[in-house]
Design an enzyme around this catalytic site. Structure first.
Site, PDB file in Angstrom:
ATOM      1  N   ASP A 194      -0.221   5.085   0.913  1.00 42.43           N
ATOM      2  CA  ASP A 194      -0.496   5.995   2.028  1.00 42.43           C
ATOM      3  C   ASP A 194      -0.534   5.224   3.347  1.00 42.43           C
ATOM      4  O   ASP A 194      -1.311   4.292   3.508  1.00 42.43           O
ATOM      5  CB  ASP A 194      -1.844   6.697   1.823  1.00 42.43           C
ATOM      6  CG  ASP A 194      -1.859   7.573   0.583  1.00 42.43           C
ATOM      7  OD1 ASP A 194      -0.824   8.181   0.282  1.00 42.43           O
ATOM      8  OD2 ASP A 194      -2.906   7.627  -0.095  1.00 42.43           O
TER       9      ASP A 194
ATOM     10  N   ASP B  45       0.857  -1.176   0.000  1.00 39.94           N
ATOM     11  CA  ASP B  45       0.000   0.000   0.000  1.00 39.94           C
ATOM     12  C   ASP B  45       0.900   1.235   0.000  1.00 39.94           C
ATOM     13  O   ASP B  45       2.087   1.148   0.346  1.00 39.94           O
ATOM     14  CB  ASP B  45      -0.891  -0.040   1.238  1.00 39.94           C
ATOM     15  CG  ASP B  45      -1.776   1.177   1.371  1.00 39.94           C
ATOM     16  OD1 ASP B  45      -2.386   1.583   0.374  1.00 39.94           O
ATOM     17  OD2 ASP B  45      -1.834   1.736   2.486  1.00 39.94           O
TER      18      ASP B  45
ATOM     19  N   ASP C 127      -1.943  -0.779   5.929  1.00 38.86           N
ATOM     20  CA  ASP C 127      -2.210  -0.295   7.284  1.00 38.86           C
ATOM     21  C   ASP C 127      -3.683  -0.261   7.638  1.00 38.86           C
ATOM     22  O   ASP C 127      -4.024  -0.010   8.791  1.00 38.86           O
ATOM     23  CB  ASP C 127      -1.616   1.111   7.473  1.00 38.86           C
ATOM     24  CG  ASP C 127      -2.291   2.152   6.579  1.00 38.86           C
ATOM     25  OD1 ASP C 127      -2.517   1.848   5.386  1.00 38.86           O
ATOM     26  OD2 ASP C 127      -2.574   3.261   7.068  1.00 38.86           O
TER      27      ASP C 127
END
Length: 232
Positions: free
Chosen positions: A20, A18, A185
């Site tokens: 961001d 990922d 996240d």
């Protein structure tokens, strides 16, 4: 929460990251653009704790699901956000300490490393090129509204297809292999990966919250711990 195991994914050939909250800390630029969008559209600004949950998932899902806005109003906010973010926030994101080195080490070992993000693909490429990281990735995959590619599952599927990682998962001896692992996240990273029967590692330095802490998934508390899990 599942305990970290050294080398648990050391044999997985494709590492999906990922963007961001995983590779780069993009929060300040995103939050500033969100504040601008709410002011521009005359909507009450949600509390900081709520705004933080908007980092990562598709914004329309947050505007509609979290705030209960209609699709038309959500689209107005998205357009106002995007216009401001592209000009003022995109290039403010910086890599988390240790992530460029970990990515470089994985590539040096012959692993395939790719990005799978809910950011528009063109924006993700621009951001990573600005940070000097674009060339490290075999592919930078993101959303593409014109192509109908939205949501983490669709992005992951596109990355797998473009990298040719959707072939038979069984070896000649009949052993089922894991073709890729997703590192993110937020819970939507894990949900998107699960649609392709891929495991996920959640990292603790990003923007996960109560929901992410409650799920029983492998976790990395630091970049060094993630490296131990991926490299052994």
């Amino acid at each position: 929460m599942t305990a970290l195991a050294t080398g648990r994914f050391a044999d997985v050939p494709l590492v999906l990251l990922d963007l961001d909250g995983t590779i780069v800390d993009s929060g300040p630029g995103i939050l500033e653009a969100l504040s601008h969008a709410f002011a521009r559209c005359g909507e009450p600004l949600p509390p900081p704790a709520v705004l933080r949950t908007f980092i990562g998932p598709p914004l329309e899902d947050s505007f509609c699901g979290t705030l209960g806005l209609g699709r038309e109003r959500a689209e107005q906010l998205r357009i106002a956000y995007s216009a401001y973010y592209q000009q003022h926030g995109l290039l403010s994101a910086v890599p988390y300490p240790g992530m460029p080195e970990l990515i470089g080490a994985l590539v040096a070992e012959g692993r395939t490393v790719a990005v799978a993000t809910n950011k528009p693909e063109t924006s993700a490429r621009t951001l990573l090129a600005h940070q000097g990281l674009a060339d490290a990735f075999a592919l930078i995959g993101g959303t593409d509204r014109a192509a109908g590619r939205e949501g983490k599952a669709a992005v992951i599927g596109s990355v797998l297809e473009r990298l040719g990682a959707t072939a038979d998962r069984r070896t000649p001896s009949g052993i089922d292999v894991v073709p890729a692992v997703m590192i993110g996240d937020r819970l939507h990273d894990a949900e998107g990966a699960a649609e392709h029967a891929l495991p996920t590692v959640l990292v603790d330095w990003g923007y996960g919250g109560v929901v992410e802490r409650a799920v029983d998934l492998p976790r990395a508390h630091s970049v060094e711990a993630l490296g131990a899990m991926l490299r052994g």
